[in-house]
Scaffold this motif. Structure first.
Motif, PDB file in Angstrom:
ATOM      1  N   ALA A  18       0.831  -1.208   0.000  1.00 16.26           N
ATOM      2  CA  ALA A  18       0.000   0.000   0.000  1.00 16.26           C
ATOM      3  C   ALA A  18       0.864   1.256   0.000  1.00 16.26           C
ATOM      4  CB  ALA A  18      -0.947  -0.007   1.201  1.00 16.26           C
ATOM      5  N   ALA A  19       1.938   1.258   0.782  1.00 17.95           N
ATOM      6  CA  ALA A  19       2.830   2.422   0.853  1.00 17.95           C
ATOM      7  C   ALA A  19       3.543   2.646  -0.481  1.00 17.95           C
ATOM      8  CB  ALA A  19       3.852   2.232   1.978  1.00 17.95           C
ATOM      9  N   ILE A  20       4.050   1.586  -1.083  1.00 15.69           N
ATOM     10  CA  ILE A  20       4.755   1.699  -2.369  1.00 15.69           C
ATOM     11  C   ILE A  20       3.793   2.157  -3.458  1.00 15.69           C
ATOM     12  CG2 ILE A  20       5.937   0.403  -4.197  1.00 15.69           C
ATOM     13  CD1 ILE A  20       7.049  -1.429  -1.928  1.00 15.69           C
ATOM     14  N   ALA A  21       2.617   1.537  -3.508  1.00 16.55           N
ATOM     15  CA  ALA A  21       1.621   1.875  -4.530  1.00 16.55           C
ATOM     16  C   ALA A  21       1.175   3.331  -4.400  1.00 16.55           C
ATOM     17  CB  ALA A  21       0.423   0.938  -4.429  1.00 16.55           C
ATOM     18  N   SER A  22       1.009   3.792  -3.165  1.00 15.05           N
ATOM     19  CA  SER A  22       0.596   5.169  -2.919  1.00 15.05           C
ATOM     20  C   SER A  22       1.638   6.161  -3.448  1.00 15.05           C
ATOM     21  CB  SER A  22       0.371   5.375  -1.427  1.00 15.05           C
ATOM     22  OG  SER A  22       0.094   6.727  -1.150  1.00 15.05           O
ATOM     23  N   ARG A  23       2.914   5.864  -3.185  1.00 17.10           N
ATOM     24  CA  ARG A  23       3.992   6.734  -3.673  1.00 17.10           C
ATOM     25  C   ARG A  23       4.051   6.782  -5.195  1.00 17.10           C
ATOM     26  NH1 ARG A  23       7.682   4.563   0.229  1.00 17.10           N
ATOM     27  NH2 ARG A  23       8.656   3.413  -1.461  1.00 17.10           N
ATOM     28  N   GLN A  24       3.705   5.678  -5.832  1.00 14.60           N
ATOM     29  CA  GLN A  24       3.790   5.599  -7.295  1.00 14.60           C
ATOM     30  C   GLN A  24       2.446   5.860  -7.979  1.00 14.60           C
ATOM     31  OE1 GLN A  24       5.789   2.052  -8.653  1.00 14.60           O
ATOM     32  NE2 GLN A  24       7.420   2.257  -7.153  1.00 14.60           N
ATOM     33  N   ASN A  25       1.430   6.249  -7.202  1.00 18.90           N
ATOM     34  CA  ASN A  25       0.088   6.483  -7.737  1.00 18.90           C
ATOM     35  C   ASN A  25      -0.421   5.310  -8.562  1.00 18.90           C
ATOM     36  OD1 ASN A  25      -0.521   8.973  -6.612  1.00 18.90           O
ATOM     37  ND2 ASN A  25       0.595  10.081  -8.195  1.00 18.90           N
ATOM     38  N   LYS A  26      -0.269   4.111  -8.013  1.00 19.42           N
ATOM     39  CA  LYS A  26      -0.740   2.895  -8.680  1.00 19.42           C
ATOM     40  C   LYS A  26      -1.697   2.168  -7.757  1.00 19.42           C
ATOM     41  CE  LYS A  26       3.066   2.204 -11.765  1.00 19.42           C
ATOM     42  NZ  LYS A  26       3.812   1.238 -12.517  1.00 19.42           N
ATOM     43  N   PRO A  27      -2.477   1.224  -8.309  1.00 21.08           N
ATOM     44  CA  PRO A  27      -3.357   0.428  -7.445  1.00 21.08           C
ATOM     45  C   PRO A  27      -2.527  -0.413  -6.471  1.00 21.08           C
ATOM     46  CG  PRO A  27      -3.890   0.085  -9.782  1.00 21.08           C
ATOM     47  CD  PRO A  27      -2.631   0.892  -9.730  1.00 21.08           C
ATOM     48  N   ALA A  28      -3.094  -0.667  -5.297  1.00 20.39           N
ATOM     49  CA  ALA A  28      -2.400  -1.485  -4.285  1.00 20.39           C
ATOM     50  C   ALA A  28      -2.571  -2.953  -4.663  1.00 20.39           C
ATOM     51  CB  ALA A  28      -2.948  -1.187  -2.894  1.00 20.39           C
ATOM     52  N   MET A  29      -1.782  -3.369  -5.663  1.00 21.87           N
ATOM     53  CA  MET A  29      -1.886  -4.723  -6.193  1.00 21.87           C
ATOM     54  C   MET A  29      -0.484  -5.249  -6.501  1.00 21.87           C
ATOM     55  SD  MET A  29      -4.134  -6.004  -9.453  1.00 21.87           S
ATOM     56  CE  MET A  29      -5.493  -4.991  -8.891  1.00 21.87           C
ATOM     57  N   LEU A  30      -0.096  -6.303  -5.787  1.00 25.90           N
ATOM     58  CA  LEU A  30       1.219  -6.905  -5.959  1.00 25.90           C
ATOM     59  C   LEU A  30       1.107  -8.156  -6.815  1.00 25.90           C
ATOM     60  CD1 LEU A  30       4.255  -6.916  -5.039  1.00 25.90           C
ATOM     61  CD2 LEU A  30       3.524  -8.456  -3.205  1.00 25.90           C
ATOM     62  N   ARG A  31       1.942  -8.244  -7.837  1.00 29.99           N
ATOM     63  CA  ARG A  31       1.993  -9.452  -8.668  1.00 29.99           C
ATOM     64  C   ARG A  31       3.200 -10.290  -8.237  1.00 29.99           C
ATOM     65  NH1 ARG A  31      -0.042 -11.811 -12.644  1.00 29.99           N
ATOM     66  NH2 ARG A  31      -1.344 -10.066 -13.286  1.00 29.99           N
ATOM     67  N   LEU A  32       2.930 -11.563  -7.970  1.00 31.10           N
ATOM     68  CA  LEU A  32       3.982 -12.543  -7.699  1.00 31.10           C
ATOM     69  C   LEU A  32       4.011 -13.500  -8.873  1.00 31.10           C
ATOM     70  CD1 LEU A  32       6.014 -14.266  -6.049  1.00 31.10           C
ATOM     71  CD2 LEU A  32       4.025 -15.329  -4.935  1.00 31.10           C
ATOM     72  N   SER A  33       5.190 -13.679  -9.457  1.00 29.43           N
ATOM     73  CA  SER A  33       5.345 -14.680 -10.503  1.00 29.43           C
ATOM     74  C   SER A  33       6.607 -15.477 -10.223  1.00 29.43           C
ATOM     75  CB  SER A  33       5.398 -14.023 -11.884  1.00 29.43           C
ATOM     76  OG  SER A  33       6.469 -13.119 -11.959  1.00 29.43           O
ATOM     77  N   TYR A  44      11.521 -15.998  -7.558  1.00 32.70           N
ATOM     78  CA  TYR A  44      10.316 -15.212  -7.330  1.00 32.70           C
ATOM     79  C   TYR A  44      10.505 -13.828  -7.941  1.00 32.70           C
ATOM     80  CZ  TYR A  44       9.565 -18.696  -3.640  1.00 32.70           C
ATOM     81  OH  TYR A  44       9.413 -19.854  -2.945  1.00 32.70           O
ATOM     82  N   ARG A  45       9.455 -13.312  -8.588  1.00 33.80           N
ATOM     83  CA  ARG A  45       9.485 -11.946  -9.114  1.00 33.80           C
ATOM     84  C   ARG A  45       8.283 -11.195  -8.540  1.00 33.80           C
ATOM     85  NH1 ARG A  45      13.895 -11.550 -11.579  1.00 33.80           N
ATOM     86  NH2 ARG A  45      14.494 -12.936 -13.243  1.00 33.80           N
ATOM     87  N   PHE A  46       8.533  -9.964  -8.103  1.00 36.77           N
ATOM     88  CA  PHE A  46       7.478  -9.116  -7.558  1.00 36.77           C
ATOM     89  C   PHE A  46       7.386  -7.827  -8.360  1.00 36.77           C
ATOM     90  CE2 PHE A  46       8.981 -11.547  -3.870  1.00 36.77           C
ATOM     91  CZ  PHE A  46       7.777 -12.016  -3.370  1.00 36.77           C
ATOM     92  N   GLY A  47       6.181  -7.322  -8.511  1.00 36.55           N
ATOM     93  CA  GLY A  47       5.987  -6.026  -9.162  1.00 36.55           C
ATOM     94  C   GLY A  47       4.571  -5.553  -8.903  1.00 36.55           C
ATOM     95  N   LEU A  48       4.348  -4.261  -9.065  1.00 33.41           N
ATOM     96  CA  LEU A  48       2.995  -3.739  -8.931  1.00 33.41           C
ATOM     97  C   LEU A  48       2.231  -4.060 -10.212  1.00 33.41           C
ATOM     98  CD1 LEU A  48       3.562  -0.242  -7.271  1.00 33.41           C
ATOM     99  CD2 LEU A  48       2.752  -2.346  -6.200  1.00 33.41           C
ATOM    100  N   ALA A  49       0.954  -4.383 -10.067  1.00 31.95           N
ATOM    101  CA  ALA A  49       0.103  -4.688 -11.210  1.00 31.95           C
ATOM    102  C   ALA A  49      -0.969  -3.614 -11.327  1.00 31.95           C
ATOM    103  CB  ALA A  49      -0.531  -6.057 -11.040  1.00 31.95           C
ATOM    104  N   GLU A  50      -1.380  -3.349 -12.554  1.00 30.17           N
ATOM    105  CA  GLU A  50      -2.468  -2.393 -12.783  1.00 30.17           C
ATOM    106  C   GLU A  50      -3.826  -3.069 -12.582  1.00 30.17           C
ATOM    107  OE1 GLU A  50      -2.355   0.919 -13.415  1.00 30.17           O
ATOM    108  OE2 GLU A  50      -0.187   0.889 -13.244  1.00 30.17           O
ATOM    109  N   GLU A  51      -3.939  -4.321 -13.079  1.00 31.23           N
ATOM    110  CA  GLU A  51      -5.165  -5.085 -12.929  1.00 31.23           C
ATOM    111  C   GLU A  51      -4.865  -6.566 -13.116  1.00 31.23           C
ATOM    112  OE1 GLU A  51      -7.243  -4.857 -17.250  1.00 31.23           O
ATOM    113  OE2 GLU A  51      -7.298  -3.026 -16.069  1.00 31.23           O
ATOM    114  N   PRO A  52      -5.721  -7.438 -12.585  1.00 27.38           N
ATOM    115  CA  PRO A  52      -5.483  -8.872 -12.735  1.00 27.38           C
ATOM    116  C   PRO A  52      -5.675  -9.319 -14.186  1.00 27.38           C
ATOM    117  CG  PRO A  52      -7.151  -8.431 -11.045  1.00 27.38           C
ATOM    118  CD  PRO A  52      -6.880  -7.156 -11.757  1.00 27.38           C
ATOM    119  N   GLU A  53      -4.959 -10.375 -14.576  1.00 29.49           N
ATOM    120  CA  GLU A  53      -5.153 -11.005 -15.882  1.00 29.49           C
ATOM    121  C   GLU A  53      -6.256 -12.060 -15.727  1.00 29.49           C
ATOM    122  OE1 GLU A  53      -3.399 -10.109 -18.629  1.00 29.49           O
ATOM    123  OE2 GLU A  53      -2.317  -8.619 -17.443  1.00 29.49           O
ATOM    124  N   ALA A  54      -6.746 -12.574 -16.845  1.00 30.83           N
ATOM    125  CA  ALA A  54      -7.877 -13.514 -16.834  1.00 30.83           C
ATOM    126  C   ALA A  54      -7.605 -14.777 -16.016  1.00 30.83           C
ATOM    127  CB  ALA A  54      -8.259 -13.876 -18.265  1.00 30.83           C
TER     128      ALA A  54
END
Length: 111
Positions: A18-33, A44-54
């Motif tokens: 939430a803190a990282i997303a707020s600073r970057q003006n992005k949704p509070a959504m973490l992608r783990l791949s 493991y790879r982490f990054g902020l996501a804009e929206e979920p994939e199907a």
């Protein structure tokens, strides 16, 4: 009886996302791949996501979403994603019950 979640995002990790997303003006959504490679076979790879994939599985903690694609979820099913600060630094960590071994860096594992 409630069904167990396929993966968990801890409250500590949710707060950090939430803190990282707020600073970057992005949704509070973490992608783990999970990618092939790393010193133990998978990374493991982490990054902020804009929206979920199907095909993503989405779990939510304190209004923060964790999204994991179907292929990666097979390797991390039952895991907990946490945010840890210690002498070695601060990072997102996956506590993966499926990992047969890991490595010193903490971001690589084998099955």
């Amino acid at each position: 009886m409630s069904e167990a979640l396929p993966i968990i995002l801890t409250a500590n990790a949710a707060k950090r996302v939430a803190a990282i997303a707020s600073r970057q003006n992005k949704p509070a959504m973490l992608r783990l791949s999970v990618d092939g490679g790393g010193c133990a076979g998978f990374t493991y790879r982490f990054g902020l996501a804009e929206e979920p994939e199907a095909d993503d599985t989405v779990v939510e903690t304190d209004g923060v979403k964790l999204v994991v694609d179907a292929m990666s979820l097979e390797l991390v099913q039952g895991s907990a994603v946490d945010y840890v600060e210690d002498l070695g630094g601060a990072a997102f960590k996956v506590q993966n019950p499926n990992a047969a071994s890991g490595c010193g860096c903490g971001s690589s594992f084998s099955i």
